[in-house]
Scaffold this motif. Structure first.
Motif, mmCIF file in Angstrom:
data_model
loop_
_atom_site.group_PDB
_atom_site.id
_atom_site.type_symbol
_atom_site.label_atom_id
_atom_site.label_comp_id
_atom_site.label_asym_id
_atom_site.label_seq_id
_atom_site.Cartn_x
_atom_site.Cartn_y
_atom_site.Cartn_z
ATOM 1 N N PRO A 39 0.705 -1.117 0.155
ATOM 2 C CA PRO A 39 0.032 0.012 -0.097
ATOM 3 C C PRO A 39 0.818 1.228 0.152
ATOM 4 N N GLN A 40 0.442 2.281 -0.835
ATOM 5 C CA GLN A 40 1.125 3.474 -0.994
ATOM 6 C C GLN A 40 0.084 4.482 -0.563
ATOM 7 N N GLU A 41 0.731 5.445 0.169
ATOM 8 C CA GLU A 41 -0.378 6.936 0.557
ATOM 9 C C GLU A 41 -0.467 7.410 -0.767
ATOM 10 N N ALA A 42 -1.669 7.785 -0.951
ATOM 11 C CA ALA A 42 -2.213 8.806 -2.154
ATOM 12 C C ALA A 42 -3.322 9.838 -1.825
ATOM 13 N N GLY A 44 -7.393 10.734 -2.277
ATOM 14 C CA GLY A 44 -8.421 10.540 -3.097
ATOM 15 C C GLY A 44 -9.036 11.897 -3.880
ATOM 16 N N PRO A 45 -10.054 11.775 -4.598
ATOM 17 C CA PRO A 45 -10.490 12.856 -5.614
ATOM 18 C C PRO A 45 -10.550 14.209 -4.826
ATOM 19 N N ARG A 46 -10.937 14.276 -3.531
ATOM 20 C CA ARG A 46 -11.284 15.448 -2.911
ATOM 21 C C ARG A 46 -9.929 15.830 -2.218
ATOM 22 N N GLY A 47 -9.067 15.207 -2.337
ATOM 23 C CA GLY A 47 -7.734 15.570 -1.610
ATOM 24 C C GLY A 47 -7.466 14.812 -0.181
ATOM 25 N N ASP A 48 -8.352 13.718 -0.041
ATOM 26 C CA ASP A 48 -8.172 13.320 1.260
ATOM 27 C C ASP A 48 -7.231 11.793 1.189
ATOM 28 N N VAL A 49 -6.567 11.595 2.524
ATOM 29 C CA VAL A 49 -5.702 10.675 2.250
ATOM 30 C C VAL A 49 -6.262 9.151 2.177
ATOM 31 N N VAL A 50 -5.727 8.189 1.249
ATOM 32 C CA VAL A 50 -6.132 7.213 0.930
ATOM 33 C C VAL A 50 -4.817 6.266 0.679
ATOM 34 N N ALA A 51 -5.027 4.939 1.077
ATOM 35 C CA ALA A 51 -4.031 3.828 0.779
ATOM 36 C C ALA A 51 -4.420 3.407 -0.631
ATOM 37 N N LEU A 52 -3.380 3.112 -1.415
ATOM 38 C CA LEU A 52 -3.487 2.623 -2.855
ATOM 39 C C LEU A 52 -2.569 1.211 -2.964
ATOM 40 N N PHE A 53 -3.417 0.195 -3.320
ATOM 41 C CA PHE A 53 -2.438 -1.015 -3.550
ATOM 42 C C PHE A 53 -2.836 -1.836 -4.875
ATOM 43 N N GLU A 80 -8.669 6.248 4.657
ATOM 44 C CA GLU A 80 -7.668 6.356 5.656
ATOM 45 C C GLU A 80 -8.090 5.550 6.858
ATOM 46 N N ALA A 81 -9.567 5.882 7.123
ATOM 47 C CA ALA A 81 -9.950 5.281 8.277
ATOM 48 C C ALA A 81 -10.002 3.746 8.099
ATOM 49 N N LEU A 87 -5.552 -2.782 6.903
ATOM 50 C CA LEU A 87 -4.369 -3.082 5.822
ATOM 51 C C LEU A 87 -3.073 -3.577 6.704
ATOM 52 N N SER A 88 -3.112 -3.554 8.039
ATOM 53 C CA SER A 88 -1.940 -3.708 8.885
ATOM 54 C C SER A 88 -1.207 -5.412 8.764
ATOM 55 N N GLY A 89 -2.120 -6.360 8.154
ATOM 56 C CA GLY A 89 -1.630 -7.408 7.956
ATOM 57 C C GLY A 89 -1.483 -7.782 6.444
ATOM 58 N N LEU A 90 -1.607 -6.555 5.538
ATOM 59 C CA LEU A 90 -1.625 -6.895 3.977
ATOM 60 C C LEU A 90 -0.223 -7.144 3.807
ATOM 61 N N GLN A 91 0.148 -8.381 2.957
ATOM 62 C CA GLN A 91 1.563 -8.987 2.642
ATOM 63 C C GLN A 91 1.173 -9.198 1.087
ATOM 64 N N VAL A 92 2.324 -8.648 0.256
ATOM 65 C CA VAL A 92 2.452 -8.968 -1.053
ATOM 66 C C VAL A 92 2.295 -10.546 -1.229
ATOM 67 N N GLY A 93 1.563 -10.994 -2.164
ATOM 68 C CA GLY A 93 1.432 -12.405 -2.434
ATOM 69 C C GLY A 93 0.473 -13.137 -1.908
ATOM 70 N N ALA A 94 -0.221 -12.496 -0.772
ATOM 71 C CA ALA A 94 -1.175 -13.153 0.208
ATOM 72 C C ALA A 94 -2.527 -12.798 -0.367
ATOM 73 N N PRO A 95 -3.462 -13.644 -0.080
ATOM 74 C CA PRO A 95 -4.748 -13.481 -0.763
ATOM 75 C C PRO A 95 -5.516 -12.375 0.093
ATOM 76 N N VAL A 96 -6.368 -11.823 -0.788
ATOM 77 C CA VAL A 96 -6.949 -10.565 -0.262
ATOM 78 C C VAL A 96 -8.578 -10.580 -0.744
ATOM 79 N N LEU A 97 -9.444 -10.075 -0.184
ATOM 80 C CA LEU A 97 -11.131 -10.040 -0.432
ATOM 81 C C LEU A 97 -11.173 -8.397 -0.397
ATOM 82 N N VAL A 98 -11.570 -7.881 -1.446
ATOM 83 C CA VAL A 98 -11.990 -6.415 -1.546
ATOM 84 C C VAL A 98 -13.611 -6.141 -2.148
ATOM 85 N N GLY A 99 -13.971 -5.416 -1.518
ATOM 86 C CA GLY A 99 -15.480 -4.996 -1.872
ATOM 87 C C GLY A 99 -15.584 -3.558 -1.901
#
Length: 140
Positions: A39-42, A44-53, A80-81, A87-99
């Motif tokens: 995840p990288q800090e980026a 959002g469309p209104r300038g709010d902080v988001v994580a992007l991965f 951000e919230a 995202l604390s446990g997110l690891q590259v190569g690990a399974p992820v479910l996103v909705g």
């Protein structure tokens, strides 16, 4: 009439009512795949902080559903919230479910890129009571 109508509500200078689809419930998706980057800090469309991965996921052949058609990738934008909780446990190569909902953002090259604006993220191994076929691990 294109099937869209706006909800009534107060409109501020930067607020526009969200168009509601007819029928309601469109543009909701769930994707299972593999986290393919940190995840990288980026912004959002209104300038709010988001994580992007980025994630990658398999796409079935539409004519032969038992066969892999291709691998697809998509960026996931996490407010951000939600990121601080999910995202604390997110690891590259690990399974992820996103909705969430599918959207577009301006790319660094001036083009447009598709993102999933997440409302739920579950990373790592699925919970013990989840059906195991919801998570697909790539060989990415």
């Amino acid at each position: 009439m294109n099937g869209w109508r706006c909800r009534p509500g107060s409109e501020g200078p930067s607020r526009v009512p969200f168009p509601e689809p007819t029928p309601p419930g469109l543009n909701h998706l769930v994707v299972t795949g593999t986290a393919s980057g940190e995840p990288q800090e980026a912004s959002g469309p209104r300038g709010d902080v988001v994580a992007l991965f980025p994630i990658e996921f398999p796409v079935r052949d539409p004519e032969r559903p038992q066969q892999l058609w291709t691998w697809a990738t998509c960026d996931v934008e996490v407010p951000e919230a939600l990121a601080s909780r999910s995202l604390s446990g997110l690891q590259v190569g690990a399974p992820v479910l996103v909705g969430g909902q599918l959207s577009e953002r301006e790319g660094g090259d001036g083009g447009r890129r598709r993102v999933i604006v997440a409302t739920i993220v579950h990373s790592g191994e699925p919970p013990a009571d989840y059906p195991t076929n919801l998570f697909v691990v790539g060989d990415g």
